[in-house]
Scaffold this active site. Structure first.
Site, mmCIF file in Angstrom:
data_model
loop_
_atom_site.group_PDB
_atom_site.id
_atom_site.type_symbol
_atom_site.label_atom_id
_atom_site.label_comp_id
_atom_site.label_asym_id
_atom_site.label_seq_id
_atom_site.Cartn_x
_atom_site.Cartn_y
_atom_site.Cartn_z
ATOM 1 N N CYS A 78 0.731 -1.202 -0.139
ATOM 2 C CA CYS A 78 0.488 0.054 0.245
ATOM 3 C C CYS A 78 0.989 1.650 -0.455
ATOM 4 O O CYS A 78 0.489 2.382 0.130
ATOM 5 C CB CYS A 78 -0.901 0.312 0.971
ATOM 6 S SG CYS A 78 0.008 0.217 2.403
ATOM 7 N N CYS A 127 -2.998 -1.509 5.727
ATOM 8 C CA CYS A 127 -3.614 -2.900 4.421
ATOM 9 C C CYS A 127 -3.609 -4.225 5.528
ATOM 10 O O CYS A 127 -4.102 -4.440 4.856
ATOM 11 C CB CYS A 127 -2.469 -2.357 3.765
ATOM 12 S SG CYS A 127 -1.150 -3.372 3.535
ATOM 13 N N CYS A 149 11.341 -8.430 12.264
ATOM 14 C CA CYS A 149 13.081 -8.873 11.564
ATOM 15 C C CYS A 149 11.790 -9.651 10.105
ATOM 16 O O CYS A 149 10.511 -9.932 10.440
ATOM 17 C CB CYS A 149 12.805 -10.682 11.802
ATOM 18 S SG CYS A 149 13.481 -11.803 10.901
#
Length: 165
Positions: A78, A127, A149
């Protein structure tokens, strides 16, 4: 490891139900809300597998695991700005590692018990795309003692020089 030991120190903000100025601010509703078929059309198969199906790319194969370019990392789905190179560090784990997100509210956290592990999943707050996981107490000398991570395929790096244009 329990989620209570691994609670991120930088917690996202949540929208308030009385925030009528923004209808997308409903609690739990992502601002970018597309049908899965549209995500399938917009993303490559690997991006879709990781971002929308919570997959993981193989270590040491992603575009950004060893990148040192100054800039901002956006959500590949997004475009929301999520992390900066200022918080990126070499963890030698095979994925891009950050010690904090760009700002509170850019990511959200979910208790993840898949694969028989207790982890904290990191998702894009805009999103709801899967980014990776956050770990704490691993001994890295970072200000938050955390390692976000993150899958390279979940990110798009906008180099500092390109951002000025």
């Amino acid at each position: 490891m329990s989620i209570f030991n691994n609670r991120p120190k930088v917690l996202p903000t949540t929208a308030h139900a009385d925030d009528a100025a923004d209808p997308a601010a409903e609690i739990g509703k992502p601002a970018v809300d597309k049908p899965e078929e549209q995500w399938r059309q917009e993303l490559t198969p690997e991006e879709y597998r990781v971002l929308r199906q919570a997959g993981t790319e193989r270590p040491y194969t992603g575009e950004y695991w060893d990148t040192h370019t100054a800039g901002v990392y956006q959500c590949r789905a997004c475009g929301t700005e999520l992390f900066t190179s200022n918080e990126k560090f070499d963890s030698h784990c095979g994925w891009p590692s950050f010690w904090a997100p760009l700002a509170e509210g850019t990511v959200r956290y979910i208790h993840d018990r898949t694969l028989g592990m207790e982890r904290v999943e990191v998702r894009c707050a805009a999103c709801d795309s899967h980014l990776g996981h956050v770990f704490e107490g691993e001994g890295y000398g970072t200000p938050t003692d955390q390692r976000f991570c993150i899958n390279s395929v979940s990110l798009k790096l906008i180099p500092k020089d390109d951002a000025r244009k």
